[in-house]
Design a protein around this motif. Sequence first.
Motif, PDB file in Angstrom:
ATOM      1  N   VAL A   1      12.179  82.807 -94.735  1.00 15.15           N
ATOM      2  CA  VAL A   1      13.636  82.999 -95.163  1.00 15.15           C
ATOM      3  C   VAL A   1      13.702  82.960 -96.058  1.00 15.15           C
ATOM      4  CG1 VAL A   1      16.051  83.036 -94.225  1.00 15.15           C
ATOM      5  CG2 VAL A   1      13.669  83.350 -92.084  1.00 15.15           C
ATOM      6  N   GLY A   2      13.682  81.683 -96.598  1.00 16.15           N
ATOM      7  CA  GLY A   2      14.971  81.091 -98.162  1.00 16.15           C
ATOM      8  C   GLY A   2      13.711  82.129 -98.924  1.00 16.15           C
ATOM      9  N   ARG A   3      13.146  82.686 -99.359  1.00 19.11           N
ATOM     10  CA  ARG A   3      12.120  83.157-100.474  1.00 19.11           C
ATOM     11  C   ARG A   3      12.440  84.258-100.387  1.00 19.11           C
ATOM     12  NH1 ARG A   3       6.423  80.253 -98.401  1.00 19.11           N
ATOM     13  NH2 ARG A   3       6.641  79.166-100.297  1.00 19.11           N
ATOM     14  N   ALA A   4      12.890  85.114 -98.918  1.00 19.11           N
ATOM     15  CA  ALA A   4      12.829  86.125 -99.159  1.00 19.11           C
ATOM     16  C   ALA A   4      14.630  86.428 -99.772  1.00 19.11           C
ATOM     17  CB  ALA A   4      13.192  87.172 -97.539  1.00 19.11           C
ATOM     18  N   LYS A   5      15.557  85.557 -98.781  1.00 19.95           N
ATOM     19  CA  LYS A   5      16.928  85.462 -99.712  1.00 19.95           C
ATOM     20  C   LYS A   5      17.018  85.262-101.151  1.00 19.95           C
ATOM     21  CE  LYS A   5      19.034  85.204 -94.953  1.00 19.95           C
ATOM     22  NZ  LYS A   5      20.430  86.698 -94.641  1.00 19.95           N
TER      23      LYS A   5
ATOM     24  N   VAL B   1      24.171  70.055 -75.683  1.00 20.05           N
ATOM     25  CA  VAL B   1      24.721  71.418 -76.660  1.00 20.05           C
ATOM     26  C   VAL B   1      23.521  72.655 -77.435  1.00 20.05           C
ATOM     27  CG1 VAL B   1      26.121  71.781 -78.939  1.00 20.05           C
ATOM     28  CG2 VAL B   1      26.969  69.542 -77.021  1.00 20.05           C
ATOM     29  N   ALA B   2      22.644  71.772 -77.140  1.00 18.60           N
ATOM     30  CA  ALA B   2      21.681  72.571 -78.604  1.00 18.60           C
ATOM     31  C   ALA B   2      20.897  73.318 -77.775  1.00 18.60           C
ATOM     32  CB  ALA B   2      21.206  71.950 -79.153  1.00 18.60           C
ATOM     33  N   GLY B   3      20.317  72.520 -76.433  1.00 14.40           N
ATOM     34  CA  GLY B   3      19.203  73.157 -76.097  1.00 14.40           C
ATOM     35  C   GLY B   3      17.296  72.488 -75.922  1.00 14.40           C
ATOM     36  N   SER B   4      17.448  72.597 -77.252  1.00 14.00           N
ATOM     37  CA  SER B   4      16.078  71.404 -77.838  1.00 14.00           C
ATOM     38  C   SER B   4      16.589  71.130 -79.166  1.00 14.00           C
ATOM     39  CB  SER B   4      14.916  72.680 -77.436  1.00 14.00           C
ATOM     40  OG  SER B   4      14.954  73.770 -78.747  1.00 14.00           O
ATOM     41  N   LYS B   5      16.233  70.541 -79.568  1.00 15.59           N
ATOM     42  CA  LYS B   5      15.411  70.057 -80.988  1.00 15.59           C
ATOM     43  C   LYS B   5      15.221  71.262 -82.126  1.00 15.59           C
ATOM     44  CE  LYS B   5      14.272  66.683 -83.817  1.00 15.59           C
ATOM     45  NZ  LYS B   5      12.401  65.876 -85.069  1.00 15.59           N
ATOM     46  N   THR B   6      14.179  72.082 -81.438  1.00 10.56           N
ATOM     47  CA  THR B   6      13.592  73.462 -82.175  1.00 10.56           C
ATOM     48  C   THR B   6      15.227  74.531 -82.586  1.00 10.56           C
ATOM     49  OG1 THR B   6      11.826  73.039 -81.498  1.00 10.56           O
ATOM     50  CG2 THR B   6      12.673  75.871 -82.097  1.00 10.56           C
ATOM     51  N   GLU B   7      15.955  74.686 -81.212  1.00  9.98           N
ATOM     52  CA  GLU B   7      17.488  75.273 -81.026  1.00  9.98           C
ATOM     53  C   GLU B   7      18.812  74.726 -82.606  1.00  9.98           C
ATOM     54  OE1 GLU B   7      20.040  78.526 -80.885  1.00  9.98           O
ATOM     55  OE2 GLU B   7      17.682  78.207 -80.308  1.00  9.98           O
ATOM     56  N   LEU B   8      18.414  73.335 -81.777  1.00 15.45           N
ATOM     57  CA  LEU B   8      19.344  72.743 -82.678  1.00 15.45           C
ATOM     58  C   LEU B   8      19.263  72.975 -84.492  1.00 15.45           C
ATOM     59  CD1 LEU B   8      21.743  70.872 -82.583  1.00 15.45           C
ATOM     60  CD2 LEU B   8      19.875  68.921 -83.586  1.00 15.45           C
ATOM     61  N   PHE B   9      17.859  72.756 -84.962  1.00 17.49           N
ATOM     62  CA  PHE B   9      17.939  72.931 -86.241  1.00 17.49           C
ATOM     63  C   PHE B   9      17.719  74.234 -86.602  1.00 17.49           C
ATOM     64  CE2 PHE B   9      16.340  68.784 -85.688  1.00 17.49           C
ATOM     65  CZ  PHE B   9      17.426  68.418 -86.318  1.00 17.49           C
ATOM     66  N   GLN B  10      17.647  75.141 -85.880  1.00 17.99           N
ATOM     67  CA  GLN B  10      17.992  77.014 -86.313  1.00 17.99           C
ATOM     68  C   GLN B  10      19.242  76.722 -86.117  1.00 17.99           C
ATOM     69  OE1 GLN B  10      15.361  78.944 -86.634  1.00 17.99           O
ATOM     70  NE2 GLN B  10      16.643  80.713 -87.122  1.00 17.99           N
ATOM     71  N   VAL B  11      20.197  76.378 -85.563  1.00 15.05           N
ATOM     72  CA  VAL B  11      21.690  77.026 -85.818  1.00 15.05           C
ATOM     73  C   VAL B  11      22.357  76.266 -87.311  1.00 15.05           C
ATOM     74  CG1 VAL B  11      23.456  76.290 -84.845  1.00 15.05           C
ATOM     75  CG2 VAL B  11      21.781  77.605 -82.985  1.00 15.05           C
ATOM     76  N   ALA B  12      21.739  74.856 -86.846  1.00 14.20           N
ATOM     77  CA  ALA B  12      22.358  74.521 -88.413  1.00 14.20           C
ATOM     78  C   ALA B  12      21.596  74.911 -89.843  1.00 14.20           C
ATOM     79  CB  ALA B  12      21.525  73.068 -88.415  1.00 14.20           C
TER      80      ALA B  12
END
Length: 196
Positions: A125-129, A58-69
Amino acid sequence: MNSGRPYRMRARAEAAEATRRRVFNAAADLLRQRLRADIRLEDVAAGAGVTVQTVLRVAGSKTELFQVAFEHLLAEIAEQLYGAEPGDVDAAVRTWFDHYEQFGDVVVRTLADETDPAVSPIVEVGRAKHRQRVEHLLGPLLTTRQADERARVLDALVCASDVYTWKLLRRDFGRSRTEAEATMRLMIESIVRSRQ
């Protein structure tokens, strides 16, 4: 003759989408509770009720999984935090505390893990947001016209409303939420008043 085939294909597509949602929701739920480095694919699979192979398919990789999450969490957080009207300090502080009470501990742990190359972009990203939210919610209260002065005041407001301020007040000093909110409001209002 094949009247049932389109139905079966649609049912399969719907089942695949439901599995996809469960996988990413399980990853997002785990990110609310733990550091990314402490989450195994087996944990996500168990939370979604699927196998590790299904998670990877479904996710492709652990990195992609957590990026989408993580993107899912950012959307949820943005909806939660933009509920206050710009210029309303009480509502801004209340929404920050709603967020910090729910996510603050995991955010602080994530910040401690920001040297991890996979975590660093998330922290940025969190800091910028956060800075964008501060400017959106408190910017209307700033009367200074000079760009450098406005940036300094905005820096002070970002610090006053930061998750570390929440942590100091709630976790380190042991203040009640009511007391901690009052302190954050005091800091924000003092900064704003000093520049009027």
